[in-house]
Design an enzyme around this catalytic site. Structure first.
Site, PDB file in Angstrom:
ATOM      1  NE  ARG A 182     -10.170  -7.274   2.086  1.00 19.58           N
ATOM      2  CZ  ARG A 182      -8.904  -7.208   2.187  1.00 19.58           C
ATOM      3  NH1 ARG A 182      -7.934  -6.244   2.692  1.00 19.58           N
ATOM      4  NH2 ARG A 182      -8.206  -8.564   1.599  1.00 19.58           N
ATOM      5  CB  THR A 242      -1.035   0.198   1.326  1.00 19.11           C
ATOM      6  OG1 THR A 242      -0.230   0.097   2.329  1.00 19.11           O
ATOM      7  CG2 THR A 242      -1.709  -0.784   0.820  1.00 19.11           C
TER       8      THR A 242
END
Length: 349
Positions: free
Chosen positions: A223, A164
């Protein structure tokens, strides 16, 4: 502070409750994967070419905000190549010997997936250099007069790294990836398709408008969409007739404090702090973090990407600034003569 972030229903980070959902809903092939069309197309070409040449796929680096499908793509790559995948994470590998043990267990063309690869210790990272380039590992055993070099060859393999924080990856490691792809937040149409697919697999009755409402509030993140779908299903079962209508979806998501753009209370705290405590900014990241009792790194990695995607926040040389769009969403009047600057990115909606 960490716990506050981890329990957010709109957090893209993996939560314990997501384990079963991820397993049941994860697509197995590129043809089943919804969204990320550019990345998917490039990977399809790379996989096909590698199989035609009977070579391992180039090492792949996937980066972007959490929850966008990096782990799923790693498993799909292994499936498309017809090989096994070994999964681990940067923090889990503490010693060079741990990495050597993993590498020597890989079979021909296998995929090694390392999540949070930017958190690999430097000594472990250095073992990967020769393994990625020459399929060989070399490390020093013992210390002092007993020190000796150990050299081993490993089977040709593909490293798929996920992060990330692309900027936190060291240059030498980053340069060894032949294929680098950024995953973007998903468009609303793709999110809608993901919600409807997940509902079919889970046997949830969802009306078209109900699915669209969940997709709209899922922050462009699969998600989160699947997590919200599960929560709305529970609400529909208890409070309605088990069918997820747009009315049921709105009531359930409002109860979770997820607004019509997918912002939760903590997102609004960040924006309100900048507007109400610091006149809309610019204000330094550390100052914003201190004002809401949160970590600066968490704000930068978790909250800011989506707020910037919506056009609610600008990063300037002098700090963070709220945009007119943020004032409008929170129902706060823009001060006369106050120029908060234009949003650096257009809204995804």
């Amino acid at each position: 502070m960490v716990e506050k972030t981890a329990k957010r229903v709109v957090s893209g980070e993996h939560l314990e409750e997501d384990a079963a959902l991820d397993t049941n809903l994860r697509p197995r092939r590129l043809a089943e994967y919804i969204g990320q069309e550019r990345v998917k197309g490039l990977l399809q070409i790379e996989v096909t070419a590698a199989r035609q040449r009977d070579e391992p796929l180039d090492h792949v680096l996937l980066y972007g905000p959490p929850g966008l499908g990096k782990t799923t793509l790693a498993h799909i790559i292994a499936s498309e190549m017809g090989v096994s995948v070994k999964t681990t994470s940067g923090p889990a590998i503490e010693r060079a010997g741990d990495m050597v043990a993993i590498l020597t267990q890989l079979k021909r063309f296998d995929v090694l997936f390392i999540d949070e690869i930017h958190r690999l210790p430097r000594v472990v990272e250095e073992v990967l250099y020769s393994a990625m380039e020459d399929y060989a590992v070399s490390w020093v055993m013992e210390k002092g007069l007993k020190a000796r070099n150990v050299n081993l060859t490993v089977q040709p393999f593909t490293l798929v790294g996920a992060t990330t924080r692309f900027g936190a990856l060291s240059g030498p490691l980053r340069d060894r990836f032949g294929s680098v792809h950024r995953l973007e937040f998903y468009a609303e149409d793709a999110m809608d398709a993901i919600v409807r697919r997940s509902a079919r697999i889970l046997g949830i009755q969802v009306e078209a408008d109900g699915a669209r409402e969940i997709a709209r509030r899922a922050r462009g993140t699969p998600r989160i969409a699947n997590r919200l779908l599960k929560r709305v299903r529970d609400y529909a079962q208890v409070k309605a007739d088990g069918v997820v209508t747009v009315k049921v979806a709105k009531e359930a998501l409002s109860g979770l404090q997820v607004d019509d753009l997918g912002l939760d209370d903590i997102d609004r705290q960040v924006i309100r702090a900048i507007i109400e405590k610091f006149g809309g900014g610019p204000v330094g990241l550390e100052t914003v973090a201190a004002s809401i009792s949160e970590e600066a790194e968490t704000i930068e990695d978790v909250y800011e990407p989506f707020l910037m995607q919506l056009g609610f926040l600008d990063r300037t040389p002098r700090g963070r600034a709220a945009t007119p769009r943020a004032y409008q969403h929170l129902g706060i009047a823009l001060p006369k003569g106050k120029d908060t600057g234009k949003p650096s990115q257009q809204s995804m909606f």
